[in-house]
Design an enzyme around this catalytic site. Structure first.
Site, PDB file in Angstrom:
ATOM      1  N   GLU A  40       0.851  -1.189   0.000  1.00  0.00           N
ATOM      2  CA  GLU A  40       0.000   0.000   0.000  1.00  0.00           C
ATOM      3  C   GLU A  40       0.893   1.246   0.000  1.00  0.00           C
ATOM      4  OE1 GLU A  40      -3.960   1.540   2.384  1.00  0.00           O
ATOM      5  OE2 GLU A  40      -2.365   0.585   3.550  1.00  0.00           O
ATOM      6  N   LYS A 115     -10.124   0.233  -2.097  1.00  0.00           N
ATOM      7  CA  LYS A 115     -10.165  -0.126  -0.677  1.00  0.00           C
ATOM      8  C   LYS A 115     -11.540   0.148  -0.095  1.00  0.00           C
ATOM      9  CE  LYS A 115      -7.448   0.587   3.557  1.00  0.00           C
ATOM     10  NZ  LYS A 115      -6.283   1.324   4.113  1.00  0.00           N
ATOM     11  N   CYS A 160      -4.870  -3.665   3.293  1.00  0.00           N
ATOM     12  CA  CYS A 160      -4.573  -3.219   4.654  1.00  0.00           C
ATOM     13  C   CYS A 160      -5.726  -3.425   5.645  1.00  0.00           C
ATOM     14  CB  CYS A 160      -4.110  -1.768   4.619  1.00  0.00           C
ATOM     15  SG  CYS A 160      -3.175  -1.245   6.096  1.00  0.00           S
TER      16      CYS A 160
END
Length: 273
Positions: A40, A115, A160
């Site tokens: 990321e 995301k 993440c």
């Protein structure tokens, strides 16, 4: 299939980050990796969260996307650009998408994942709120990766903070995924507490391999990330890990062994809703 999790300590300028990533990706390719996954924010860890806004590219056009396509083609890799800032469609003032883009060895973009879960954390010393500048995605994304061993891997994408939401990964498992990608930039505090246990849990409960590249070190902007990029097999065994600093984690994922584990313990077939 040999896979590579690329660990970086990205700085505040794009060009040096891409140069550093290029060296690490070339190392992965020279060691036989078919799939390489960048962390990321591989392209930039700005001084402020709002620095992402000036770097946002429209999907399909921009220097970071061009670099990813060219690098995948030049090195003959399946390449996942951990995340880069993409412009929102329709536009949203003061917000961008934190997107993971997948390129084939021909340099063709084959998947885009935004995301979905945005990190918020406050412990009295540190405060993070990704929603201040990021727009959340709303669609899980899988893609198919035909490897040189003849197996067609079904790959689920995540980023993440998504790691804390097991329902996303279970959805991928029910869609036939056998490999999960988790490019990340975990904070030192949360990573030390939860990173490995969450990665191994996602692998075990979904009987999938996991490739999890991370940011790992003290960054130019003062932030400290946990690192510990790793590759985990479907039994939850850590096949490779790098604690801190830039580098490449290489490991072999065996589809025959994965299928055997699923036959031995067909847990996904035993679900009762």
């Amino acid at each position: 299939m040999k896979v590579a999790a690329i660990q970086m300590v990205s700085g505040i300028e794009v060009a040096p980050n891409l140069q550093a990533a290029q060296i690490l990706l070339a190392q992965a390719a020279a060691n036989g990796a078919e799939l390489a996954v960048l962390p990321e924010y591989f392209c930039v860890m700005g001084r402020r969260d709002t620095d992402k806004l000036a770097l946002a590219e429209p999907l399909g056009s921009g220097p970071i996307q061009d670099w990813l396509a060219r690098t995948a083609r030049d090195l003959g890799l399946w390449l996942v650009g951990g995340t880069l800032p993409l412009a929102c469609e329709p536009p949203q003032a003061g917000r961008v998408r934190n997107a993971s883009l997948v390129f084939s060895p021909a340099g063709e973009r084959v998947a885009v994942y935004d995301k979905m879960h945005l990190f918020r954390f406050h412990d009295g010393e540190r405060a993070y709120d990704e929603a201040a500048v990021l727009a959340p995605g709303d669609t899980p994304v899988c893609f198919d990766l035909p490897s040189n061993d003849g197996h067609r891997w079904r790959v689920g994408l995540s980023i993440c903070y998504d790691l804390r939401f097991p329902e996303l990964y279970r959805r991928y498992a029910t869609q036939g995924a056998d490999l999960l990608l988790v490019p990340s930039a975990f904070t030192f505090v949360t990573g030390q507490a939860h990173w490995e246990v969450l990665l191994r849990a996602r692998a075990i409960e979904n009987q999938c391999g996991v490739v999890a590249p991370a940011q790992g070190g003290v960054h130019e902007n003062g932030r400290r990330t946990w690192g510990h990029s790793m590759v985990v097999d479907a039994w939850g065994e850590v096949l490779g890990v790098r604690a801190e600093g830039a580098g490449v984690v290489l490991a072999e994922l065996d589809p025959v062994a994965l299928a055997a584990r699923r036959r031995q313990l067909p847990a996904l077939e035993h679900r009762r809703l």
